[in-house]
Design an enzyme around this catalytic site. Structure first.
Site, PDB file in Angstrom:
ATOM      1  N   GLU A  35       0.822  -1.212   0.000  1.00 23.11           N
ATOM      2  CA  GLU A  35       0.000   0.000   0.000  1.00 23.11           C
ATOM      3  C   GLU A  35       0.857   1.264   0.000  1.00 23.11           C
ATOM      4  O   GLU A  35       0.518   2.244  -0.655  1.00 23.11           O
ATOM      5  CB  GLU A  35      -0.960   0.008   1.189  1.00 23.11           C
ATOM      6  CG  GLU A  35      -2.003  -1.114   1.159  1.00 23.11           C
ATOM      7  CD  GLU A  35      -2.917  -1.048  -0.062  1.00 23.11           C
ATOM      8  OE1 GLU A  35      -2.942  -0.016  -0.746  1.00 23.11           O
ATOM      9  OE2 GLU A  35      -3.602  -2.045  -0.325  1.00 23.11           O
ATOM     10  N   TYR A 118      -6.661   6.546   3.292  1.00 26.54           N
ATOM     11  CA  TYR A 118      -6.776   5.400   2.386  1.00 26.54           C
ATOM     12  C   TYR A 118      -6.023   4.186   2.924  1.00 26.54           C
ATOM     13  O   TYR A 118      -6.593   3.092   3.048  1.00 26.54           O
ATOM     14  CB  TYR A 118      -6.260   5.746   0.967  1.00 26.54           C
ATOM     15  CG  TYR A 118      -6.005   4.474   0.202  1.00 26.54           C
ATOM     16  CD1 TYR A 118      -7.073   3.736  -0.303  1.00 26.54           C
ATOM     17  CD2 TYR A 118      -4.715   3.945   0.073  1.00 26.54           C
ATOM     18  CE1 TYR A 118      -6.865   2.517  -0.935  1.00 26.54           C
ATOM     19  CE2 TYR A 118      -4.504   2.727  -0.550  1.00 26.54           C
ATOM     20  CZ  TYR A 118      -5.580   2.030  -1.054  1.00 26.54           C
ATOM     21  OH  TYR A 118      -5.381   0.828  -1.650  1.00 26.54           O
ATOM     22  N   ASP A 136     -10.124   5.011  -2.688  1.00 28.84           N
ATOM     23  CA  ASP A 136      -8.972   5.520  -3.427  1.00 28.84           C
ATOM     24  C   ASP A 136      -9.487   6.218  -4.685  1.00 28.84           C
ATOM     25  O   ASP A 136     -10.699   6.379  -4.862  1.00 28.84           O
ATOM     26  CB  ASP A 136      -8.018   4.372  -3.789  1.00 28.84           C
ATOM     27  CG  ASP A 136      -8.563   3.530  -4.921  1.00 28.84           C
ATOM     28  OD1 ASP A 136      -9.800   3.444  -5.035  1.00 28.84           O
ATOM     29  OD2 ASP A 136      -7.777   2.970  -5.694  1.00 28.84           O
ATOM     30  N   CYS A 190     -13.311   0.676 -15.643  1.00 25.89           N
ATOM     31  CA  CYS A 190     -13.862   2.029 -15.514  1.00 25.89           C
ATOM     32  C   CYS A 190     -12.715   3.020 -15.327  1.00 25.89           C
ATOM     33  O   CYS A 190     -12.625   3.726 -14.329  1.00 25.89           O
ATOM     34  CB  CYS A 190     -14.835   2.078 -14.336  1.00 25.89           C
ATOM     35  SG  CYS A 190     -15.864   3.550 -14.269  1.00 25.89           S
ATOM     36  N   CYS A 200     -18.141  -3.823 -19.065  1.00 30.90           N
ATOM     37  CA  CYS A 200     -18.435  -3.559 -17.653  1.00 30.90           C
ATOM     38  C   CYS A 200     -19.481  -4.554 -17.121  1.00 30.90           C
ATOM     39  O   CYS A 200     -20.501  -4.799 -17.767  1.00 30.90           O
ATOM     40  CB  CYS A 200     -18.949  -2.131 -17.480  1.00 30.90           C
ATOM     41  SG  CYS A 200     -19.222  -1.703 -15.744  1.00 30.90           S
TER      42      CYS A 200
END
Length: 291
Positions: A35, A118, A136, A190, A200
DNA sequence: CTCCAGGCGG
DNA sequence: CCGCCGGGAG
């Protein structure tokens, strides 16, 4: 109409990327490392660095006992080297104040250096399966489109979207899969530039339903890089990473000849940030060399 | 040119 | 809230 959790999670089950930090046996600390590296840095660039990193320093105490200079070198050209310094500090705090265990509570995670809104939630969710909203840039864009019918996130504040996503989270234990799927959808389908609406998995999207209206440009204009202090800092760090011995000022000066004042300012800022140190004889090195 | 699994200090 | 903190790929 809201996002249907089932169709998103089912899609996630078959379309998810096989990223190394998702493999079985990856620890909470190693997820935390990923992360940090993923903050403003694309997955493709992080993966090889992360693999080397966790093989070398698999735990908080192993990381804490490394020298700051070795950590900065291993960070390589991922960018924003202050993240590497904070990760090193984070390992030290976990080793000394949390008994080598990565905290599982958002409030505690938020006290760690380099861990913000986040990252704290990403670790609580993906390492500990906590039901917390993970917001995020991908999630913000997906929610803005699918739920609100907008081309992109409305406000520049991600924190403001936390309540929005909280409301979308499934009530059961599928919440982490839902959040991972939301992020994955934003990263691979997306996308910001040319969304692949044709593939999608969502059966309803407010943005599609509205005919893909254009937005009013990015919430925040993209920042420049060429010619900025950040570019100069990057070049200076590149020289220092490559050298195991302290370097003369002259070796640093040559990386930016067009504007000496800017170059001096950049070097000074690296000293202030604690990324670079000056030796007794006036040469320069990565901070924390040898210890 | 844009964007990218953000965080922090002023 | 605003501006700054790398660097590479499309």
């Amino acid at each position: 109409m809201s996002i249907v959790s089932d169709e998103l999670v089912n899609w996630w089950g078959r379309a998810r990327r096989d990223l190394p930090w998702r493999a079985p046996g990856v620890t909470a600390w190693q997820i935390l490392v990923s992360e940090f590296m993923l903050q403003q840095t694309p997955v493709a660039r992080v993966a090889p660095i992360w693999l080397d990193w966790v093989a070398r320093w698999p735990t908080p105490p192993a990381t804490a006992s490394a020298s700051a200079a070795d950590v900065l070198r291993a960070w390589g050209k991922l960018g924003y080297p202050r993240r590497a310094k904070r990760l090193h500090e984070c390992a030290t705090v976990i080793a000394t104040e949390h008994d080598d265990v990565v905290p599982d509570e958002v409030d505690v995670l938020l006290t760690l250096p380099g861990v913000g809104a986040y990252t704290a939630r990403a670790v609580a969710c993906f390492a500990y399966q906590k039901r917390v909203p993970v917001v995020d840039t991908n999630v913000r864009r997906v929610v803005a489109r699918a739920v609100h019918g907008l081309a992109g996130a409305a406000s520049p504040s991600a924190v403001r979207d936390l309540a929005d996503v909280e409301a979308l989270l499934p009530a059961d234990e599928s919440a982490p899969a839902f959040s991972a799927a939301l992020m994955e959808l934003g990263a691979t389908v997306c996308t910001a530039r040319s969304p692949k609406c044709g593939i999608c998995p969502l059966t309803f999207c407010a943005w599609r339903a509205a005919g893909h209206p254009a937005g009013s440009g990015p919430a925040r204009p993209a920042q420049r890089y060429a010619g900025t202090d950040r570019q100069v800092r990057g070049r200076l760090m590149d020289v220092l990473r490559a050298s195991s011995a302290p370097v003369l000022r002259a070796h640093l000066d040559v990386v930016w000849l067009s504007d000496p004042a800017q170059r001096d300012r950049a070097l000074d800022s690296l000293l202030v940030d604690g990324l670079v140190e000056q030796t007794a004889d006036g040469r320069f090195a990565l901070a924390g060399e040898g210890g």
